[in-house]
Design a protein around this motif. Structure first.
Motif, PDB file in Angstrom:
ATOM      1  N   ASP A 169       0.814  -1.220   0.000  1.00  0.00           N
ATOM      2  CA  ASP A 169       0.000   0.000   0.000  1.00  0.00           C
ATOM      3  C   ASP A 169       0.851   1.275   0.000  1.00  0.00           C
ATOM      4  N   LEU A 170       2.185   1.123  -0.077  1.00  0.00           N
ATOM      5  CA  LEU A 170       3.055   2.277  -0.269  1.00  0.00           C
ATOM      6  C   LEU A 170       4.256   1.841  -1.095  1.00  0.00           C
ATOM      7  N   ILE A 171       4.486   2.524  -2.229  1.00  0.00           N
ATOM      8  CA  ILE A 171       5.650   2.268  -3.065  1.00  0.00           C
ATOM      9  C   ILE A 171       6.607   3.435  -2.887  1.00  0.00           C
ATOM     10  N   ILE A 172       7.872   3.123  -2.579  1.00  0.00           N
ATOM     11  CA  ILE A 172       8.864   4.142  -2.276  1.00  0.00           C
ATOM     12  C   ILE A 172      10.010   4.023  -3.273  1.00  0.00           C
ATOM     13  N   PHE A 173      10.391   5.162  -3.870  1.00  0.00           N
ATOM     14  CA  PHE A 173      11.507   5.194  -4.810  1.00  0.00           C
ATOM     15  C   PHE A 173      12.640   6.018  -4.211  1.00  0.00           C
ATOM     16  N   ASP A 174      13.895   5.646  -4.546  1.00  0.00           N
ATOM     17  CA  ASP A 174      15.037   6.378  -4.000  1.00  0.00           C
ATOM     18  C   ASP A 174      15.567   7.449  -4.952  1.00  0.00           C
ATOM     19  N   LYS A 175      14.837   7.711  -6.035  1.00  0.00           N
ATOM     20  CA  LYS A 175      15.149   8.838  -6.899  1.00  0.00           C
ATOM     21  C   LYS A 175      13.890   9.215  -7.669  1.00  0.00           C
ATOM     22  N   TYR A 176      13.889  10.401  -8.247  1.00  0.00           N
ATOM     23  CA  TYR A 176      12.699  10.897  -8.924  1.00  0.00           C
ATOM     24  C   TYR A 176      12.529  10.233 -10.288  1.00  0.00           C
ATOM     25  N   HIS A 177      11.267   9.905 -10.582  1.00  0.00           N
ATOM     26  CA  HIS A 177      10.885   9.348 -11.874  1.00  0.00           C
ATOM     27  C   HIS A 177       9.684  10.132 -12.390  1.00  0.00           C
ATOM     28  N   SER A 178       9.477  10.070 -13.676  1.00  0.00           N
ATOM     29  CA  SER A 178       8.297  10.730 -14.240  1.00  0.00           C
ATOM     30  C   SER A 178       7.042   9.999 -13.795  1.00  0.00           C
ATOM     31  N   GLN A 179       5.944  10.709 -13.754  1.00  0.00           N
ATOM     32  CA  GLN A 179       4.692  10.080 -13.345  1.00  0.00           C
ATOM     33  C   GLN A 179       4.312   8.950 -14.291  1.00  0.00           C
ATOM     34  N   GLU A 180       4.627   9.122 -15.576  1.00  0.00           N
ATOM     35  CA  GLU A 180       4.312   8.080 -16.552  1.00  0.00           C
ATOM     36  C   GLU A 180       5.098   6.810 -16.267  1.00  0.00           C
ATOM     37  N   ASP A 181       6.402   6.975 -15.969  1.00  0.00           N
ATOM     38  CA  ASP A 181       7.225   5.799 -15.661  1.00  0.00           C
ATOM     39  C   ASP A 181       6.743   5.097 -14.393  1.00  0.00           C
ATOM     40  N   ILE A 182       6.352   5.889 -13.392  1.00  0.00           N
ATOM     41  CA  ILE A 182       5.855   5.302 -12.138  1.00  0.00           C
ATOM     42  C   ILE A 182       4.569   4.529 -12.391  1.00  0.00           C
ATOM     43  N   ASP A 183       3.638   5.143 -13.129  1.00  0.00           N
ATOM     44  CA  ASP A 183       2.352   4.489 -13.405  1.00  0.00           C
ATOM     45  C   ASP A 183       2.558   3.192 -14.188  1.00  0.00           C
ATOM     46  N   ASN A 184       3.432   3.234 -15.183  1.00  0.00           N
ATOM     47  CA  ASN A 184       3.687   2.041 -15.984  1.00  0.00           C
ATOM     48  C   ASN A 184       4.350   0.948 -15.151  1.00  0.00           C
ATOM     49  N   PHE A 185       5.279   1.353 -14.298  1.00  0.00           N
ATOM     50  CA  PHE A 185       5.972   0.384 -13.449  1.00  0.00           C
ATOM     51  C   PHE A 185       5.001  -0.312 -12.504  1.00  0.00           C
ATOM     52  N   ILE A 186       4.159   0.466 -11.858  1.00  0.00           N
ATOM     53  CA  ILE A 186       3.218  -0.115 -10.898  1.00  0.00           C
ATOM     54  C   ILE A 186       2.237  -1.052 -11.596  1.00  0.00           C
ATOM     55  N   LYS A 187       1.760  -0.624 -12.750  1.00  0.00           N
ATOM     56  CA  LYS A 187       0.783  -1.440 -13.480  1.00  0.00           C
ATOM     57  C   LYS A 187       1.396  -2.727 -14.015  1.00  0.00           C
ATOM     58  N   ALA A 188       2.622  -2.645 -14.509  1.00  0.00           N
ATOM     59  CA  ALA A 188       3.222  -3.788 -15.193  1.00  0.00           C
ATOM     60  C   ALA A 188       4.059  -4.673 -14.285  1.00  0.00           C
ATOM     61  N   ARG A 189       4.590  -4.110 -13.169  1.00  0.00           N
ATOM     62  CA  ARG A 189       5.605  -4.842 -12.431  1.00  0.00           C
ATOM     63  C   ARG A 189       5.205  -5.286 -11.025  1.00  0.00           C
ATOM     64  N   ILE A 190       4.143  -4.773 -10.451  1.00  0.00           N
ATOM     65  CA  ILE A 190       3.785  -5.138  -9.077  1.00  0.00           C
ATOM     66  C   ILE A 190       2.535  -6.008  -9.093  1.00  0.00           C
ATOM     67  N   GLN A 191       2.684  -7.220  -8.604  1.00  0.00           N
ATOM     68  CA  GLN A 191       1.599  -8.207  -8.663  1.00  0.00           C
ATOM     69  C   GLN A 191       0.513  -7.971  -7.616  1.00  0.00           C
ATOM     70  N   ASN A 192       0.913  -7.649  -6.405  1.00  0.00           N
ATOM     71  CA  ASN A 192      -0.024  -7.607  -5.267  1.00  0.00           C
ATOM     72  C   ASN A 192      -0.013  -6.202  -4.663  1.00  0.00           C
ATOM     73  N   ILE A 193      -1.012  -5.395  -5.009  1.00  0.00           N
ATOM     74  CA  ILE A 193      -1.049  -4.005  -4.575  1.00  0.00           C
ATOM     75  C   ILE A 193      -2.479  -3.624  -4.194  1.00  0.00           C
TER      76      ILE A 193
END
Length: 484
Positions: free
Chosen positions: A98-122
């Motif tokens: 229920d919380l995704i934390i990144f250690d550097k800044y990413h574009s909102q598009e990259d974050i949205d795509n990553f969460i949708k494509a790469r995280i199974q259980n959210i």
């Protein structure tokens, strides 16, 4: 509001301490850590850029858990290995993120795509947080580790209340295996030499904790979790095993296993020693390393704990004192005791001679009769005291709290315990008893395991008083939070 479960996506592993220090303030229960150089890269791409073999990631794992011991002592931290070892499609975790934390800044598009494509259980209402640690300069680590990977690795231990040292050992076994990991978990019969072994979790609980951790960090491997009743377990008989993971303190145990294997004409195991994490804030009486290894009964230190609680403003009802008053001539218990046990239990002044009475009842069936006579009167008097006090917290100090079923008058059960040998010594010194008499006293009550099983809080006043006071202060602090 703190998130229950967080996923930390790390690109700069050299700044992990700074990151974890900030994450501790955001996550309540579980923190998964996934290493990934860039969001657009496939999982499994991190280690080839930084290491030339899986086992060379061991030092990074050690650093993560070492920093977690310092900064995240209340969090269940798990470094995910699947996304390092394998090019898997998605990050899989047993608990929903229920919380995704990144250690550097990413574009909102990259974050949205990553969460949708790469995280199974959210969860549906997840949040995103960025803790910027600066740019990452990727360089290969020059670490002189054994680079070999093995088909079948093995390790063993108690695995009580899974902590950082256990996670290091289990992670090393999973990191170095490409097929099977066998874990031996010690059964109760091997624990009795440990101080306060009664506090160790049941075998089923410990096995489940090991299984859950391993399936979280690397579900692609096959796991055999086996209860063992001897120090060697399957490691001395399974010809398919190739590597044994041990702590540096227990290398001799691995060498002994190889001696036995050679006697059985089995190939010796490669021994992989793992450095344990330093205890970040050790007390003088604690070991420097994080190791992989009210009211209890008589002579267990309950009066000392009660004293500290009284200083915090708690009303202490000492049931021994209550009983003593009820034994006096003219009080309810006096007549009942004399009628049953006779005038021999009377002192010259007409009062009950408690030492004589104790000598009669302890160690035989007469104790049950005495209890049936006096317990109802004690319970009635205790409840009268509770009804007439204005104190917010009341402690019933009683060795027989559970045996007498007085826990029904309480919201929580706090217990104190010391090892049986220590309790015997205390009884001999305090009550001038023989060793046999002291043992009879202890045998008249339930074992430590019974009290631990039914307790909400457990104290051990085995060490100097200042450490008992620290235990009491901590328990009191947590109680105040529960009373809110």
């Amino acid at each position: 509001m703190l998130a229950k479960t967080g996923l930390l996506v790390v690109s700069n592993h050299k700044q992990i301490g700074e990151i974890l220090s900030s994450v501790q303030k955001q996550v309540k229960n579980t923190l998964y850590i996934q290493f990934l150089s860039a969001l657009g890269e496939p999982l499994g791409s991190f280690y080839p850029k930084t290491f030339n073999a899986w086992p060379k990631f061991s030092q990074t794992i050690f650093n993560v858990y070492s920093q977690a011991a310092t900064h995240c002592h209340n969090l269940d931290v798990k470094v995910l290995l699947s996304g390092i070892k394998y090019n898997i499609p998605k990050i899989q975790t047993q608990k929903p993120i229920d919380l995704i934390i990144f250690d550097k800044y990413h574009s909102q598009e990259d974050i949205d795509n990553f969460i949708k494509a790469r995280i199974q259980n959210i969860t549906e209402e997840y949040n995103v947080l960025t803790i910027d640690t600066g740019d990452l300069e990727i360089t290969e680590e020059n670490i002189d580790n054994d680079e070999s990977v093995y088909k079948h690795t093995v390790l063993g231990g108690t695995f009580d209340r899974l902590h950082v040292a256990h996670k290091l050992l289990l992670s090393e076994a999973a990191l170095r295996s490409n097929e099977i990991v066998t874990v031996g978990v010690t059964e109760e019969n091997m624990l009795h030499t440990k101080i306060l072994w009664e506090l160790i979790e049941e075998i089923d609980v410990r096995v489940k904790s090991v299984v859950d951790f391993l399936k979280d960090i690397c579900p692609e491997l096959k796991y055999n979790i086996i209860p063992i009743s001897d120090p060697f377990g399957p490691a001395i008989m399974d010809p398919s095993m190739e590597l044994i993971v041990v702590s540096k303190e227990t290398v001799k145990g691995g060498e002994k296993i190889n001696e036995i294997r050679q006697q059985k004409n089995l190939n010796p195991l490669k021994i992989a020693p793992v450095e344990l994490v330093d205890e970040p804030n050790p007390n003088p009486i604690e070991e420097a390393k994080i190791s992989s290894s009210t009211t209890r009964g008589i002579a267990s230190g309950k009066s000392g704990v009660a004293k500290w609680l009284a200083e915090l403003g708690v009303l202490i009802i000492n049931c021994d004192i209550v009983a003593h008053d009820l034994y006096k001539p003219g009080m309810p218990c006096h007549k009942l005791i004399v009628e049953h046990f006779g005038d021999d239990v009377l002192a010259a002044n007409g009062e009950i001679d408690r030492k004589v009475l104790g000598g009669i009842v302890f160690g035989n069936s007469q104790l049950q009769k005495l209890n049936s006579l006096v317990w109802p009167a004690i319970a009635e008097e205790v409840n009268n005291i509770i009804r007439n006090t204005d104190k917010k917290v009341v402690v019933i100090e009683a060795a027989v709290l559970l045996t007498a079923d007085w826990q029904k008058y309480c919201h929580e059960v706090w217990t104190t315990l010391v090892p049986r040998e220590e309790a015997i010594n205390r009884l001999i010194l305090r009550n001038a008893l023989t060793e046999e008499q002291a043992k009879n006293r202890l045998d008249s009550q339930s074992p430590n395991t019974y009290y631990v099983k039914h307790a909400n809080v457990v104290f051990c006043p085995l060490w100097p008083p200042e450490y008992t006071k620290q235990q009491v202060d901590r328990a009191w602090e947590l109680l105040q939070k529960r009373l809110l």
